[in-house]
Design an enzyme around this catalytic site. Structure first.
Site, PDB file in Angstrom:
ATOM      1  N   PHE A  12      33.252  35.775 -12.136  1.00  0.00           N
ATOM      2  CA  PHE A  12      34.591  35.953 -11.570  1.00  0.00           C
ATOM      3  C   PHE A  12      35.681  35.772 -12.618  1.00  0.00           C
ATOM      4  O   PHE A  12      36.633  36.522 -12.681  1.00  0.00           O
ATOM      5  CB  PHE A  12      34.819  34.936 -10.441  1.00  0.00           C
ATOM      6  CG  PHE A  12      34.246  35.356  -9.117  1.00  0.00           C
ATOM      7  CD1 PHE A  12      33.705  36.622  -8.917  1.00  0.00           C
ATOM      8  CD2 PHE A  12      34.263  34.473  -8.044  1.00  0.00           C
ATOM      9  CE1 PHE A  12      33.186  37.005  -7.695  1.00  0.00           C
ATOM     10  CE2 PHE A  12      33.748  34.844  -6.811  1.00  0.00           C
ATOM     11  CZ  PHE A  12      33.207  36.099  -6.637  1.00  0.00           C
ATOM     12  N   ASP A  17      22.611  35.682  -6.114  1.00  0.00           N
ATOM     13  CA  ASP A  17      21.841  36.854  -6.552  1.00  0.00           C
ATOM     14  C   ASP A  17      20.319  36.695  -6.482  1.00  0.00           C
ATOM     15  O   ASP A  17      19.586  37.652  -6.717  1.00  0.00           O
ATOM     16  CB  ASP A  17      22.258  37.243  -7.989  1.00  0.00           C
ATOM     17  CG  ASP A  17      22.132  36.084  -8.980  1.00  0.00           C
ATOM     18  OD1 ASP A  17      21.206  35.264  -8.841  1.00  0.00           O
ATOM     19  OD2 ASP A  17      22.974  36.010  -9.907  1.00  0.00           O
ATOM     20  N   HIS A  48      25.927  28.724  -2.013  1.00  0.00           N
ATOM     21  CA  HIS A  48      26.753  29.782  -1.425  1.00  0.00           C
ATOM     22  C   HIS A  48      25.932  30.890  -0.783  1.00  0.00           C
ATOM     23  O   HIS A  48      26.435  31.988  -0.565  1.00  0.00           O
ATOM     24  CB  HIS A  48      27.705  30.339  -2.488  1.00  0.00           C
ATOM     25  CG  HIS A  48      28.719  29.326  -2.951  1.00  0.00           C
ATOM     26  ND1 HIS A  48      29.383  29.402  -4.158  1.00  0.00           N
ATOM     27  CD2 HIS A  48      29.172  28.197  -2.345  1.00  0.00           C
ATOM     28  CE1 HIS A  48      30.201  28.354  -4.266  1.00  0.00           C
ATOM     29  NE2 HIS A  48      30.082  27.617  -3.192  1.00  0.00           N
ATOM     30  N   ILE A 107      24.385  30.820 -22.370  1.00  0.00           N
ATOM     31  CA  ILE A 107      23.324  29.945 -21.884  1.00  0.00           C
ATOM     32  C   ILE A 107      21.917  30.520 -22.120  1.00  0.00           C
ATOM     33  O   ILE A 107      20.992  29.787 -22.451  1.00  0.00           O
ATOM     34  CB  ILE A 107      23.571  29.574 -20.398  1.00  0.00           C
ATOM     35  CG1 ILE A 107      22.666  28.434 -19.980  1.00  0.00           C
ATOM     36  CG2 ILE A 107      23.423  30.770 -19.475  1.00  0.00           C
ATOM     37  CD1 ILE A 107      23.118  27.706 -18.748  1.00  0.00           C
TER      38      ILE A 107
END
Ligand code: NAD
Length: 240
Positions: free
Chosen positions: A35, A106, A121, A232
């Site tokens: 985002f 996802d 979420h 990451i």
């Protein structure tokens, strides 16, 4: 390998109670935009801001527009787990990592093989008719023209994702809080730590090995025992 990554490797090698807390930045190396990065969804132009589109009120009042955005930007079904997802799954299989807590929707942690995943979420992989409760796979949503409707009763289908204005699932929060409060090493990665109540869960950590792996700084950098600024997937691939 940098000194910081070497330190993290030492902590991981010594621990059998690692917990990971992550966000959208974990999946950007799988080509799913986050985002808040410069190329993230909040910096693209839509008729409405993404926070508005992804709210419960907007979903109920304007499902056509919601699903246009959702199918275009959130429902990414061809993405594959990257090196970060794979490293976490490996640490779990080796008995080192106890849980992944994710703000992502996802399903890529499970696709990588992780088993204990708290999806704060929700997930694009679960979808329910709001009238009769029938379950639908994400491909059904993708392939429907416009607003997906139940093939049994005609009700509107809602993805099992937590929209703005909606509460988090109690059992998921309880599992995440227990895992964090008992963790030896808490690794936080790929999250801006500005979405609440999710970001507040890290306050339950009681240890002294709080690690932040993020491309940019976060409001919680001061609380970290170790900060690694980088991608990451690239960082974790040096640790397995
Ligand atoms: P965010 O977009 O607010 O922040 C992402 C953070 O990750 C940023 O700080 C960015 O610098 C960092 N980042 C990006 N790529 C990185 C990488 N390769 N390595 C390390 N750091 C990287 O995301 P958020 O904190 O998760 O919060 C926003 C909300 O976005 C969450 O609630 C989540 O549900 C939703 N979201 C999920 C997905 C997904 O499921 N993949 C995608 C977009 C948004």
């Amino acid at each position: 390998m940098t000194d910081e990554i070497r330190k993290l490797k030492e902590w991981i090698d010594q621990s059998s109670n690692i917990v990971f807390f992550g966000g959208a930045g974990v999946s950007t190396e799988s080509n799913i935009p986050d985002f808040r990065s410069v190329d993230g969804l909040y910096n693209q132009q839509y008729d409405y801001p993404p926070e508005t589109i992804l709210s419960h009120t907007f979903f109920m009042r304007n499902p056509e527009e919601f699903y246009r955005f959702y199918k275009d930007k959130m429902l990414v079904l061809d993405a594959r787990p990257n090196k970060a997802h794979l490293a976490l799954a490996k640490w779990e299989q080796e008995g080192k990592l106890k849980a992944v807590i994710t703000q992502n929707i996802d399903g890529l942690h499970q696709a990588a093989g992780s088993r204990t995943v708290y999806e704060l979420h929700g997930s694009v992989h679960r979808n329910y008719c709001m009238k009769c409760g029938k379950f639908f796979k994400p491909e059904y949503i993708r392939d429907c023209e416009g607003v997906p409707r139940c093939d049994a009763c005609g009700g509107m289908i809602k993805p099992d994702v937590v929209l703005y204005e909606e509460g988090l699932d109690n059992d998921t929060i309880a599992g995440a809080v227990t895992a964090i409060s008992q963790a030896d090493v808490l690794i936080i990665g790929g999250t801006s730590l500005v979405v609440y109540p999710a970001a507040g869960l890290i306050d339950y950590y009681r240890g002294n090995k709080l690690v932040l792996v993020n491309k940019s700084s976060t409001p919680r950098d001061k609380a970290a025992d170790l900060i690694i600024n980088g991608k990451i997937g690239e960082v974790f691939s040096q640790l397995v």
